[in-house]
Design a protein around this motif. Structure first.
Motif, PDB file in Angstrom:
ATOM      1  N   LEU A 185       0.906  -1.174   0.189  1.00  0.00           N
ATOM      2  CA  LEU A 185      -0.042  -0.291   0.037  1.00  0.00           C
ATOM      3  C   LEU A 185       0.788   1.252  -0.146  1.00  0.00           C
ATOM      4  N   ALA A 186       2.064   1.192  -0.668  1.00  0.00           N
ATOM      5  CA  ALA A 186       2.994   2.362  -0.476  1.00  0.00           C
ATOM      6  C   ALA A 186       2.200   3.608  -1.163  1.00  0.00           C
ATOM      7  N   SER A 187       1.556   3.427  -2.245  1.00  0.00           N
ATOM      8  CA  SER A 187       0.786   4.771  -2.768  1.00  0.00           C
ATOM      9  C   SER A 187      -0.278   5.289  -1.795  1.00  0.00           C
ATOM     10  N   VAL A 188      -0.895   4.313  -1.403  1.00  0.00           N
ATOM     11  CA  VAL A 188      -2.139   4.828  -0.287  1.00  0.00           C
ATOM     12  C   VAL A 188      -1.626   5.363   1.031  1.00  0.00           C
ATOM     13  N   LYS A 189      -0.403   5.009   1.525  1.00  0.00           N
ATOM     14  CA  LYS A 189       0.142   5.864   2.481  1.00  0.00           C
ATOM     15  C   LYS A 189       0.594   7.266   2.175  1.00  0.00           C
ATOM     16  N   GLY A 219     -10.089  -7.229  -0.215  1.00  0.00           N
ATOM     17  CA  GLY A 219      -8.959  -7.808   0.640  1.00  0.00           C
ATOM     18  C   GLY A 219      -7.580  -6.939   0.474  1.00  0.00           C
ATOM     19  N   THR A 220      -7.806  -5.633  -0.024  1.00  0.00           N
ATOM     20  CA  THR A 220      -6.517  -4.971   0.002  1.00  0.00           C
ATOM     21  C   THR A 220      -6.356  -3.745   0.789  1.00  0.00           C
ATOM     22  N   GLY A 221      -7.214  -4.002   2.179  1.00  0.00           N
ATOM     23  CA  GLY A 221      -6.958  -3.332   3.215  1.00  0.00           C
ATOM     24  C   GLY A 221      -8.036  -1.781   3.280  1.00  0.00           C
ATOM     25  N   LYS A 222      -8.871  -1.599   2.345  1.00  0.00           N
ATOM     26  CA  LYS A 222      -9.621  -0.490   2.470  1.00  0.00           C
ATOM     27  C   LYS A 222     -10.300  -0.297   3.758  1.00  0.00           C
ATOM     28  N   THR A 223     -10.949  -1.105   3.927  1.00  0.00           N
ATOM     29  CA  THR A 223     -11.681  -0.815   5.578  1.00  0.00           C
ATOM     30  C   THR A 223     -10.757  -0.733   6.608  1.00  0.00           C
ATOM     31  N   THR A 224      -9.554  -1.302   6.815  1.00  0.00           N
ATOM     32  CA  THR A 224      -8.271  -0.912   7.723  1.00  0.00           C
ATOM     33  C   THR A 224      -8.088   0.273   7.509  1.00  0.00           C
ATOM     34  N   VAL A 225      -7.560   0.929   6.318  1.00  0.00           N
ATOM     35  CA  VAL A 225      -7.123   2.050   6.411  1.00  0.00           C
ATOM     36  C   VAL A 225      -8.362   3.399   6.554  1.00  0.00           C
ATOM     37  N   THR A 273      -9.529  10.333  -5.248  1.00  0.00           N
ATOM     38  CA  THR A 273      -9.761   8.801  -5.192  1.00  0.00           C
ATOM     39  C   THR A 273      -8.550   8.310  -4.953  1.00  0.00           C
ATOM     40  N   ILE A 274      -8.171   7.255  -4.230  1.00  0.00           N
ATOM     41  CA  ILE A 274      -7.329   6.592  -3.766  1.00  0.00           C
ATOM     42  C   ILE A 274      -7.549   5.090  -4.164  1.00  0.00           C
ATOM     43  N   THR A 275      -6.461   4.665  -4.988  1.00  0.00           N
ATOM     44  CA  THR A 275      -6.578   3.056  -5.511  1.00  0.00           C
ATOM     45  C   THR A 275      -5.558   2.521  -4.929  1.00  0.00           C
ATOM     46  N   GLU A 323       4.511  -9.320  -1.065  1.00  0.00           N
ATOM     47  CA  GLU A 323       3.866  -8.789  -0.161  1.00  0.00           C
ATOM     48  C   GLU A 323       2.764  -9.811   0.605  1.00  0.00           C
ATOM     49  N   LEU A 324       2.254 -10.801  -0.226  1.00  0.00           N
ATOM     50  CA  LEU A 324       1.423 -11.745   0.401  1.00  0.00           C
ATOM     51  C   LEU A 324       2.391 -12.749   1.379  1.00  0.00           C
ATOM     52  N   LEU A 325       3.512 -13.007   0.996  1.00  0.00           N
ATOM     53  CA  LEU A 325       4.347 -13.699   1.727  1.00  0.00           C
ATOM     54  C   LEU A 325       4.614 -12.904   3.207  1.00  0.00           C
ATOM     55  N   ARG A 326       4.618 -11.739   2.876  1.00  0.00           N
ATOM     56  CA  ARG A 326       4.899 -10.924   4.334  1.00  0.00           C
ATOM     57  C   ARG A 326       3.690 -11.221   5.204  1.00  0.00           C
ATOM     58  N   ILE A 327       2.473 -11.129   4.569  1.00  0.00           N
ATOM     59  CA  ILE A 327       1.236 -11.270   5.472  1.00  0.00           C
ATOM     60  C   ILE A 327       1.128 -12.560   5.922  1.00  0.00           C
ATOM     61  N   VAL A 328       1.679 -13.593   5.246  1.00  0.00           N
ATOM     62  CA  VAL A 328       1.674 -15.058   5.922  1.00  0.00           C
ATOM     63  C   VAL A 328       2.435 -14.975   7.078  1.00  0.00           C
TER      64      VAL A 328
END
Length: 809
Positions: free
Chosen positions: A556-560, A597-603, A718-720, A728-733
């Motif tokens: 989520l670099a661009s989101v941050k 599953g890309t973290g929209k609710t968390t952000v 708008t934030i994509t 990144e999926l490996l880091r989540i695991v």
């Protein structure tokens, strides 16, 4: 009889043997004894490894319970290989590689043994062993309480596992024990664990509680029958079935469980009779995968403490409920995914906070002679391919009796809806459905409300005392087709045409006296609004702390960057105002686009906290809603729902997920537009009170904003949210593993990268959710592997290997 001695009484007739004698050790006494002899052991500590290979009786001296201690420094303290009788001994073991009591052959009787040990197992029965074990206790915080393996069997009566470092009772390798009135508690693994081909367990009148894991776990083609048993106060599922497991529960109770009360997967089969499932944190019955099936007869499922359906059926599984009662739950029955099916007969679904029956994803539900009462919605057939039958059912005291949307096509026969607050039957968004011989009485809204030109069929239906009207139809669709109405009637009109298009139905404004008299006018009184009680504001964390949480999210670099840019603008504007300077107006409302599953609710939740920390919002809390929370079923109700959601979000963030559903491409008379109009006005009138974030798939959200310029003008940017890449999926695991005290073994990281690279990225791909599901699948496969080990090491309990990865779909 001197302390530390053993007296042998010879019961045979041979004149060559002494009838009695005293020996200084148990080993010597056992060597001298013959079949039928009685060995009476004086109080004392015997540091010997006993091997009983003759049919003798070995007794602790009467009146000295617990004073005869068998405590060798290593090895098996007591091994039984014959049909002997052993009673009144205190067994202590110190060898973690072997059991404290080992039964290898014969049909011995073990009674009144107290086993306090740190062994691989307290009692282990192998091969030809068929003991009868009575009134024994096992305290083994280092290993299994009772293990029955390699074809062993036996009967355990009134025994108790006080503590176990692994499973309380473990059956594997074809073991076949029976438990009668036993208690198993304070185990660090499953309470009862049965795994492997030909392994089985029968339990009668047993209790399993205070378990750090599943109460009962049946897996890998094993079977069990539990009668009059109780499972409660566990940290995992109450009962877990996996991989062709078969279980029968009769007159059992599963309650006070934080996860699923009963969880079935991978072709497992459960038969549930006269049993109670209560106070569960997730699902009461959770049924997954093709071939998995539960048959419940005369059962009660109640008091769900979380926000999950009482009965969950998905991925092609089947559930049958016969003469059951489901009540006091968030949702009663949820059936989803093509091939999934629920058959419910002569059952009651009552006091359901949300939806009694939800059918989606191409699933089917068949309800026959059932009763639904006190629910938010009675039955909701949600989308294309979803259907089934309601036959001879009654639905009472709900908001809406039956909802059919998005191409669903159920058959509703002889079903009566009484006293709904919104509508008896509601069809919209391309829903279909056939309604035969159905009846609605006492509706505060419409009886039948068919909108969007839906092609429903109504035959011989009847409405009475419906405040807004018995039948309300929209105009026909673009193809000129609408509902088909045959021989339907209402107390406000004599009869609707036999094949009349929907537009021939009488409008509510022209009510006439029909067969049963006039329709009462809507009540003019409005109930007084309850006095508002202010909720305490949540503790506000510093903005730097919340931003650190944001930075800790994977990817989520661009989101941050976007969120930090907004935060900087707001902070600088605040400082400029404090300095008496003009500050640029910053629109705080946002559009989030991207896949699930890309973290929209968390952000969104963190964004609200940041704004609260900067003093922009009073509370910063998140209120998450979707179309179903905002859109009502008749004119006026949508504005009320939207206002209520907005009010709940005052001082925080209103997060509207899948916001594009408020403006479908073929909207017709859809009430989503009313929600949008209400929302736009509220955002203008209370621009400082609430931050609104709308979210959804990228393409759909672009369409949503293009057809609603009034909405688009209210949002600053708008934030994509991009899909996660394999690294990144490996880091989540890895994060999940660290959080749950697992580690990735050699080569597992590389295997995960290959797995996530090859994983199909279609519409069902869940990004972070997929990574978490992959970790959960690895943990399940790891458990199936490690459960076969007698005394797994710490590494074996924590390391995940490439073989634990699920198979690619």
């Amino acid at each position: 009889m001197a302390q530390g001695t053993v007296q042998v009484t010879h019961t045979g007739t041979s004149r060559w043997r002494r009838r009695t004698g005293e020996y200084a050790s148990l080993t010597a006494a056992l060597e001298a004894a013959a079949d039928g002899d009685v060995l009476t052991v004086a109080p004392g500590t015997y540091r010997e490894n006993l091997v009983v290979d003759r049919a003798v009786t070995l007794l602790g001296q009467e009146g000295s319970a617990g004073s005869v201690r068998i405590a060798p420094p290593e090895g098996v303290p007591l091994a039984v290989r014959a049909s002997a009788r052993v009673q009144g001994l205190h067994i202590e073991g110190q060898d973690a590689a072997v059991p404290a009591v080992l039964v290898e052959d014969g049909t011995p009787e073990l009674a009144g043994l107290r086993i306090v040990t740190r062994s691989a197992a307290g009692i282990e029965v192998r091969a030809g062993g068929r003991p009868t074990v009575r009134a024994c206790t096992v305290d083994n915080p280092a290993g299994v309480g009772i293990a029955v393996v390699d074809g062993g069997g036996g009967i355990f009566e009134e025994c108790e596992v006080i503590a176990a470092g692994q499973s309380g009772v473990a059956v594997r390798g074809g073991g076949r024990p029976r438990l009668d009135r036993c208690r198993v508690h304070h185990a660090a693994g499953a309470g009862l664990s049965v795994t492997g081909d030909h392994s089985s367990l029968e339990a009668l009148g047993c209790e399993v509680y205070e378990i750090n894991g599943s109460g009962v776990q049946i897996a890998s083609r094993a079977a069990a029958v539990l009668t009059d048993c109780a499972v409660h106060r566990v940290t995992g599922n109450g009962v877990t079935l996996d991989t062709d497991a078969v279980l029968t529960l009769a007159d059992c109770r599963v309650h006070d469980v934080p996860e699923n009360a009963v969880d079935l997967r991978s072709r497992s089969v459960l038969t549930l009779t006269r049993s109670e499932v209560a106070r569960f944190g997730r699902n009461g019955l959770s049924v997954w995968d093709p071939g998995t099936r539960v048959d419940a007869h005369r059962c009660e499922i109640h008091e769900g403490t979380g926000d999950y359906p009482a009965v969950w059926v998905s991925d092609g599984a089947t559930a049958v409920l016969d003469a059951c009662r489901v009540h006091d739950v968030p949702d009663a029955l949820c059936v989803l995914d093509r091939g999934s099916r629920a058959d419910v007969v002569d059952s009651d679904l009552a006091q359901v906070r949300n939806i009694a029956v939800s059918v989606s994803g191409g699933a089917a539900a068949e309800l026959d002679d059932c009763r639904i009462s006190g629910a938010g919605r009675g039955a909701w057939f949600r989308d294309h391919g979803s259907g089934g039958t309601l036959a001879g059912c009654t639905i009472d005291a709900v908001q809406t009796g039956v909802i059919v949307t998005k191409g669903a096509d159920p058959l509703i026969e002889r079903t009566t809806v009484t006293s709904p607050t919104e509508a008896g039957f509601y069809v919209s968004a391309g829903g279909r459905g056939t309604f035969q011989g159905c009846r609605v009485t006492g509706s505060e809204g419409y009886g039948f409300h068919i909108i969007d030109g839906c092609r429903s069929t109504l035959r011989k239906c009847r409405t009475e005392r419906c405040a807004r009207g018995g039948f309300e139809f929209a105009q026909a669709g673009a193809d000129g087709e609408g509902a088909v109405v045959e021989e339907c009637s209402s107390d406000e009109s004599t009869q609707l045409g036999s094949t009349a298009p929907a537009t021939t139905a009488p409008a509510p404004a022209t009510r006439t006296v029909g067969l049963l008299g006039g329709v009462p006018s809507p009540r003019a009184t409005t109930p007084a609004a309850p006095e508002a009680v202010a909720e305490p504001a949540p503790e506000t964390r510093p903005a730097d702390t919340v931003l650190a949480d944001l930075d800790a999210l994977v990817g989520l670099a661009s989101v941050k960057r976007e969120v930090r840019a907004l935060t900087d603008m707001i902070e600088v504007g605040r400082r400029r105002r404090e300095a008496g300077l003009k500050a640029a107006s910053v629109r705080r409302h946002l559009v989030f686009t991207g896949s699930p599953g890309t973290g929209k609710t968390t952000v969104a939740r963190l964004y609200g906290e940041i704004l609260a920390a900067l003093g922009v919002l009073d509370r910063g809390h998140l209120v998450e809603v979707s179309r179903v929370d905002l859109v009502g079923e008749h004119i006026g109700s949508t504005a009320i729902r939207t206002q209520e959601a907005f009010d709940r979000a005052r001082g925080g963030v209103l997060f509207i997920d899948e916001a594009y559903a408020l403006s479908p491409e073929d909207s017709g008379r859809d009430f989503g537009r009313e929600a949008i109009d209400t929302l736009v006005k509220l955002m203008e009138d209370h621009r400082e009170a609430v931050v609104v974030i709308v979210a959804g798939y990228t393409v759909e959200m672009e369409r949503f904003l293009s057809v609603n310029p009034g909405v688009a003008s209210r949002f600053s940017r708008t934030i994509t949210f991009s899909d996660y890449d394999p690294e990144e999926l490996l880091r989540i695991v890895e994060q999940q593993a660290d959080e749950h005290e697992y580690r990735l073994g050699p080569g597992t990281g590389e295997a995960l990268l290959k797995y996530f690279t090859a994983l199909p990225k279609g519409p069902a791909f869940g990004n972070g959710r997929t990574a978490r599901q992959t970790f959960e699948a690895m943990v399940e496969r790891h458990a199936g592997r490690v459960a076969q080990l007698a005394a797994p090491s710490t590494d074996e309990l924590t390391l995940l290997y490439p073989d634990d990865l699920p198979v690619l779909p």
